[in-house]
Design an enzyme around this catalytic site. Sequence first.
Site, PDB file in Angstrom:
ATOM      1  N   ASP A   1      41.263  45.911  43.023  1.00  0.00           N
ATOM      2  CA  ASP A   1      40.142  46.090  42.171  1.00  0.00           C
ATOM      3  C   ASP A   1      40.427  45.745  40.719  1.00  0.00           C
ATOM      4  O   ASP A   1      41.475  45.906  40.212  1.00  0.00           O
ATOM      5  CB  ASP A   1      39.410  47.348  42.097  1.00  0.00           C
ATOM      6  CG  ASP A   1      38.278  47.471  41.427  1.00  0.00           C
ATOM      7  OD1 ASP A   1      37.268  46.882  41.656  1.00  0.00           O
ATOM      8  OD2 ASP A   1      38.210  48.276  40.346  1.00  0.00           O
TER       9      ASP A   1
ATOM     10  N   GLU B   1      40.493  40.763  43.111  1.00  0.00           N
ATOM     11  CA  GLU B   1      39.199  40.600  42.398  1.00  0.00           C
ATOM     12  C   GLU B   1      39.825  39.911  41.010  1.00  0.00           C
ATOM     13  O   GLU B   1      39.936  40.453  40.083  1.00  0.00           O
ATOM     14  CB  GLU B   1      38.245  41.706  42.066  1.00  0.00           C
ATOM     15  CG  GLU B   1      37.032  41.437  41.489  1.00  0.00           C
ATOM     16  CD  GLU B   1      36.376  42.759  40.790  1.00  0.00           C
ATOM     17  OE1 GLU B   1      35.061  42.801  40.618  1.00  0.00           O
ATOM     18  OE2 GLU B   1      37.035  43.689  40.731  1.00  0.00           O
TER      19      GLU B   1
END
Length: 468
Positions: free
Chosen positions: A177, A217
């Site tokens: 993330d 990401e």
Amino acid sequence: MNGDGCGDIAGIAAKLRYIRRMGATVIWITPFYLTPFLDEGYDVSDHLQVDPRFGKLADIIAFIEQARELGMQVIIELLIQHTSDAHPWFQQARRSPASPYRDYYIWSDNDDDDTPPMFPGVEKSVWSWDDEAGQYYRHMFYRHEPDLNLTSPAVLKEIENIILFWLKLGVSGFRLDAASHLTKQAGSGDEKKGLWILEHMRRLIEQRNPDAILLGEVDVDVEVYKDYFGNNDRLHLVLNFWLNKYFYVSLARKSARPLRNAVKKMIVPPDSCCFANWLRNHDELDLEGISQKDKQFVLDTFAPDEEMNVYQRGIRRRLAPMLNGDPKRLAFCHAVLFSLPGVPVMRYGDEIGMGDDLELEERYAVRTPMQWAGSQGGGFSAADPEKFIAPIIDHGPYRYQKINVADSLLHRNSLLHRIIDIANTRSEFPEIAVAPFRLITLNHDARPAGAVHRKRDPQRHLDRLPRG
């Protein structure tokens, strides 16, 4: 699964055969760690515990084993850019400058920083004052999510423990993330200097499981993607925000040209690495990085009302409502997705054309419960819908009584069956992910269409990208 109105690991396990039927070989599940749940689980208070709302550690282990029996691997979220402010690390850190946990986070005596927060309109600054600590702490995201100090050896050791813990339990990789933000933190504000942390994690993961993957990401300029792949020593897969944005420019303009040009500008990943492509994810459709003219055209086309916009940069809608629920256009979009160079990523509900709930705030509009059936509660839970963890869509053209898996499975010409056919056809050509290709322009009518010609012995094939 237990009828409490909250989706859980056992509930996902019960749907594994359905997921496999769509051609899935990897399942990426969103956070299930212990959490106050102020950011739908992305605010972690313990990385090594399963939140009771989602099950037990034994449920995760069983889920991984069941998925593997069906030919699927499981990857989970690796959330190391920040924690919840309820995390014991932060609670200890704020109590004293002498605390061994103080260095786990980023502190300052002032808030002189013009770095824009990730959620403008919600947060005014990336710094918040903490009365108990007597200092400001940094938070790139929400104020209840303090940023970790990734230059701290102690924090790095904690991250290593988290990675090894879950690898030992059988996960096959991680979705990293906020990867571009955490590399900047690891480089003390310099993104390139912080890329070492990706190499460190990659080495650690490969030592434990050489087949495990690290998916990142990463929303950066297209030429910067090469830094995140490195020499096949950083990320294995990178989520392709670049291509996703230009997909919507093409969709809005009804022309293959913007997408085709974006594909031409993409870097070629190293061997054994590739991009991951998607249509919509669980966040806003981020339009930063494209021209203001293109951005405005996409907004005018797909988000004409102010309530459809969020964070001054994107759209908080699902794909189906943006296309007025047109099954032909939705199937076309998935055909393009499965033709693009890289690995396709499907999000729950897109395969049946689920809608959004604009009455919910921020990104929550696109995070409503899965619509499995037309019975009360949409097959999501036996609990009273009023007790659901999020409201289910029960009115309008995308209500669960009309849009659901059970009905879609009954009709051979449904969007679901079309996407199953597309996905299973794609699975017959694994070279699409990594094979060399060249673009071919097909001039039909007045609007340019496109095709991708792939060359990898012993097979060659052509994927056409329709005009729309």
